[in-house]
Write an enzyme that holds these catalytic residues in place. Structure first.
Site, PDB file in Angstrom:
ATOM      1  CG  ASP A  33      -2.070  -0.926   1.118  1.00  0.00           C
ATOM      2  OD1 ASP A  33      -2.181  -1.582   0.072  1.00  0.00           O
ATOM      3  OD2 ASP A  33      -2.862  -1.004   2.067  1.00  0.00           O
ATOM      4  CE1 TYR A  34       5.132   5.569   3.186  1.00  0.00           C
ATOM      5  CE2 TYR A  34       6.860   4.403   1.997  1.00  0.00           C
ATOM      6  CZ  TYR A  34       6.423   5.516   2.688  1.00  0.00           C
ATOM      7  OH  TYR A  34       7.266   6.580   2.870  1.00  0.00           O
ATOM      8  CD  GLU A  35       7.296  -0.626  -3.667  1.00  0.00           C
ATOM      9  OE1 GLU A  35       8.189  -0.673  -4.520  1.00  0.00           O
ATOM     10  OE2 GLU A  35       6.996  -1.581  -2.940  1.00  0.00           O
ATOM     11  CG  PHE A  36      -0.830   1.683  -5.115  1.00  0.00           C
ATOM     12  CD1 PHE A  36      -0.940   1.026  -6.324  1.00  0.00           C
ATOM     13  CD2 PHE A  36      -1.753   2.684  -4.823  1.00  0.00           C
ATOM     14  CE1 PHE A  36      -1.945   1.348  -7.223  1.00  0.00           C
ATOM     15  CE2 PHE A  36      -2.754   3.019  -5.706  1.00  0.00           C
ATOM     16  CZ  PHE A  36      -2.850   2.343  -6.921  1.00  0.00           C
ATOM     17  CG  ASP A  37      -0.942   4.890  -0.653  1.00  0.00           C
ATOM     18  OD1 ASP A  37      -1.781   4.645  -1.539  1.00  0.00           O
ATOM     19  OD2 ASP A  37      -1.078   4.551   0.534  1.00  0.00           O
ATOM     20  CD  GLU A 112     -16.558   5.617  10.539  1.00  0.00           C
ATOM     21  OE1 GLU A 112     -17.615   6.248  10.608  1.00  0.00           O
ATOM     22  OE2 GLU A 112     -16.169   5.019   9.502  1.00  0.00           O
ATOM     23  CE  LYS A 114      -7.780   2.993   4.388  1.00  0.00           C
ATOM     24  NZ  LYS A 114      -7.447   1.666   3.871  1.00  0.00           N
ATOM     25  CG  ASP A 116      -5.991  -4.818   5.228  1.00  0.00           C
ATOM     26  OD1 ASP A 116      -6.385  -4.397   4.124  1.00  0.00           O
ATOM     27  OD2 ASP A 116      -4.889  -5.369   5.383  1.00  0.00           O
ATOM     28  NE  ARG A 135     -14.398   1.365  -3.015  1.00  0.00           N
ATOM     29  CZ  ARG A 135     -13.592   1.591  -1.991  1.00  0.00           C
ATOM     30  NH1 ARG A 135     -12.362   1.141  -2.014  1.00  0.00           N
ATOM     31  NH2 ARG A 135     -14.009   2.254  -0.942  1.00  0.00           N
ATOM     32  CE1 TYR A 224     -17.438   2.150   5.221  1.00  0.00           C
ATOM     33  CE2 TYR A 224     -16.472   0.411   6.563  1.00  0.00           C
ATOM     34  CZ  TYR A 224     -16.604   1.046   5.352  1.00  0.00           C
ATOM     35  OH  TYR A 224     -15.935   0.571   4.255  1.00  0.00           O
ATOM     36  CE  LYS A 313      -3.285   2.662   3.562  1.00  0.00           C
ATOM     37  NZ  LYS A 313      -3.277   2.122   2.194  1.00  0.00           N
ATOM     38  CB  CYS A 407      18.272 -12.308 -21.396  1.00  0.00           C
ATOM     39  SG  CYS A 407      16.709 -13.109 -20.948  1.00  0.00           S
ATOM     40  CB  CYS A 410      17.167 -16.123 -24.288  1.00  0.00           C
ATOM     41  SG  CYS A 410      17.078 -14.317 -24.387  1.00  0.00           S
ATOM     42  CB  CYS A 425      15.477  -9.805 -22.734  1.00  0.00           C
ATOM     43  SG  CYS A 425      15.852 -11.058 -23.988  1.00  0.00           S
ATOM     44  CB  CYS A 431      13.232 -14.317 -24.581  1.00  0.00           C
ATOM     45  SG  CYS A 431      13.589 -14.292 -22.813  1.00  0.00           S
TER      46      CYS A 431
END
Length: 673
Positions: A33-37, A112, A114, A116, A135, A224, A313, A407, A410, A425, A431
């Site tokens: 999540d953190y990396e995505f954000d 509230e 959050k 998961d 959703r 909620y 978060k 590579c 190959c 590659c 390949c």
């Protein structure tokens, strides 16, 4: 410079769309999540600075993921938007300041947990549960009513009460940690694939086709948020509605608090950052909502999320372990991704053995050496990531990790295009991972959606020499004798896959173009190209400059398309696909509109209306040619005002001499036609 920016935006857009697909559709997160954000915020920043390069279907405007093909698709009456989020207390205070500035004074917030899990929307008619919808993409989702009915704390029929005849209530379905561990252990003992975390297990369960199997897996739910027509006539605050839905018999978390200041909100956050580990279920943060409904109406929405709510978060946990080795995976586009193999270590409830290193830049940034002691973080408690090495524990003779020049599959020399972080590659037709990956991409649900074929089957076909090119799929009906010799591949399976292949010939041109797997050509780019050029022949005849002139395409993408379409091997492959009957031209459809009485006029809606929701008024305006604006400016023609409209909007509209009309006056304008 601008080409590099455009390429970076295109790259981030493609990456984030793929992560969304893996997360929401396949329930198989491949990034934390953190990396995505972080990536999402980088894309937001670039799009703000260079709006001309933003994809109209950018993940910065997208909610959730796509719809699976296994369930009925249902349009949400009220969109299920996602929440903006932050890991910073200062950004939370900034959110509070923006709210106060818009409303004109401090407000109350409801805090509230959050959860998961996965979001769900339940519809009740005369107290009876009639529909449960996921959703999905925020506008429409999967109807999973029978599966949701197996969740014991969700009432099928409410007792007598003062609830309206029709309403929706939304919440989160999740699995308790103890149940997750028990069920995962059973799967392991039975030789079945285990799940990475409770959220994945929940998503996998709710999408099962057999509700009797769902009933065997103990899911739970907290609700909620309430939606209904004229909600403001019954409740003036979110807190009031929570107390009322408890009375009606719905499960509402006891760990919810009404706060009168941002400092109280932060106290709540600090408490649960520590106390969350004592809960029987996973949470990854705190949701903060403006309490007063009129203020929520006044604050409104962005294209992706409400302005009256946000989430804080929690940061991921970290551990230290040993780097055993680095291996390299080759994807369908030839991109080579390094993976760190680690000494197994417990982290956030699971045992971590591997971590992604992304690219050569990341290895260099971390200054990784063989046998290093490294700090590992599990962002979002899903995918581990190496944060840093510990040089103090490094052996004196430890050799640096050197990214390969050839590579690993190959042995072809790798290339790295200017402005890109990834090594590729170039041996795309020789390949194995690229060949197999391209065919797997081609048959995918969002591409050609070939029923009866899966990734493992493609692997088997490649190994047996049945499929070495995409076009080979369309010759399999001539090789039935060879297909029947494959283990566990009966007549019914063969009939299904051959029918799926035949049915794919009717897929529209934009799907075929996306399915080809041209580098930088995702779903949105394929649609734009198909709509602009109408046929593959026109696209092949176009110059790089002509392709780049299409809105949001640009030189880097155009070069990739032009190169693909003028490669001798690819031309031969495309000619085969044409001869097999695939669609290489677009069928245009006429757009029908309700009327043109509002053509050329712009509108903004504010306040609460007795007879219509804001969404209904928006739909009316747009269906009669009007355009919605997000704020008051000199470009606005009409402000449609209801009760409890914010005073600041009224003052600004009067200052700019913008006509202020009621919903009835809007209807009169429409009916003039």
């Amino acid at each position: 410079m601008s080409q590099d920016i455009q390429a970076k935006i295109a790259q981030l857009t493609a990456e984030l769309n793929e992560y969304n697909y893996q997360y929401y559709v396949l329930a198989n997160p491949v990034i934390s999540d953190y990396e995505f954000d972080i990536k999402l915020k980088e894309l937001e920043r670039l799009e703000k600075e260079y709006p001309q390069y933003r994809d109209p279907n950018s993940p910065t405007l997208k909610v959730g993921g796509d719809i699976t093909s296994k369930f009925n698709t249902v349009k949400h009456r009220w969109p299920m938007l996602s929440l903006s989020n932050t890991y910073s207390e200062q950004e939370l205070r900034d959110f509070d300041l923006r709210v106060q500035k818009a409303i004109g004074h401090p407000v109350d917030y409801v805090c509230e947990l959050k959860f998961d899990g996965i979001s769900i929307s339940l519809t009740y008619e005369k107290g009876k549960l009639t529909q449960a919808v996921t959703r999905g993409d925020g506008m429409q989702g999967d109807e999973v009513t029978q599966n949701v009915k197996t969740i014991r704390n969700i009432p099928h029929q409410l007792k007598q009460g003062d609830y309206p005849d029709l309403f929706e209530i939304r919440g989160e379905i999740f699995m308790h940690k103890a149940a997750f561990l028990r069920l995962n252990k059973e799967r392991e003992e039975n030789g079945e694939q285990t799940y990475a975390n409770p959220r994945n297990f929940t998503a996998g369960t709710i999408k099962l086709q057999d509700s009797s199997e769902v009933a065997k897996r103990p899911l739970d739910c907290f609700l909620y948020f309430l939606y209904m027509d004229n909600r403001n006539k019954l409740f003036s605050t979110h807190w009031e509605s929570l107390q009322k839905v408890k009375e009606w018999g719905f499960p509402v978390s006891e760990h919810t608090k009404l706060c009168s200041s941002i400092d109280e909100v932060l106290e709540f956050i600090h408490y649960w950052d520590q106390a969350r580990h004592k809960l029987s279920f996973e949470i990854d943060g705190i949701v903060i909502k403006v309490n007063e409904y009129p203020y929520q109406e006044e604050l409104g929405f962005t294209a992706k999320s409400p302005r009256w709510a946000t989430s804080f978060k929690f940061k991921a946990e970290q551990v230290e372990t040993t780097l055993l080795s680095v291996s390299y995976q080759v994807g369908r586009t030839g991109a080579v991704t390094p993976v760190a193999n680690l000494k197994p270590v417990p982290l956030a409830g699971t045992t971590v053995k591997r971590a992604s290193l992304h690219n050569a830049n990341e290895i260099a940034r971390l200054d990784l050496h063989e046998g290093d002691s490294v700090f590992v973080e599990k962002g979002g408690e899903i995918i581990p990531k190496i944060i840093a090495a510990n040089p103090e524990k490094r052996k004196p003779d430890a050799k640096p990790i050197v990214y390969p020049t050839h590579c690993p599959e190959c042995n072809t020399p790798l290339i790295r295009q200017e402005g890109e972080a990834v090594h590729y590659c170039p041996n795309e037709n020789g390949c194995k991972p690229q060949i197999v990956g391209k065919v797997q991409h081609f048959i995918g649900r969002k591409m050609m959606d070939i029923q009866g074929l899966g990734d493992e089957t493609i692997e088997t076909f490649y190994r047996l020499g049945l499929v070495r090119h995409i076009s080979d799929l369309y010759t399999l009906h001539h090789r039935r004798e060879e297909l029947v010799t494959i283990e566990r591949f009966g007549q019914k399976s063969i009939d299904n896959l051959l029918k799926g292949i035949e049915d794919s010939k009717s897929k529209p041109f934009e799907k075929v173009l996306f399915a080809l797997g041209i580098r930088h050509v995702g779903e949105t780019v394929a649609k734009k190209l198909a709509q602009h050029f109408k046929s593959l022949d026109n696209l092949q005849a176009a110059s790089i400059e002509e392709i780049a002139s299409v809105q949001d395409i640009g030189i880097r993408i155009a070069e990739s398309i032009h190169q693909y379409l003028h490669n001798t091997d690819n031309i031969a492959e495309l000619n085969k696909l044409k001869s097999y009957g695939l669609q290489f031209h677009i069928e245009e459809k006429e757009v029908v509109r309700a009327g043109n009485s509002l053509e050329g006029k712009t509108f903004l809606i504010s306040g609460v209306f007795a007879d219509y929701s804001r969404e209904q008024l928006t739909e009316l305006i747009e269906s009669h040619g009007g355009k919605m604006l997000s704020s008051i400016s000199s470009k606005l023609n009409f402000l449609v005002a209801g009760d409890k409209m914010g005073p600041s909007k009224l003052v600004k509209a009067q200052k700019l001499n913008i006509p202020i009309i009621s919903d009835q006056e809007l209807l009169a304008m429409i009916n003039k036609e």
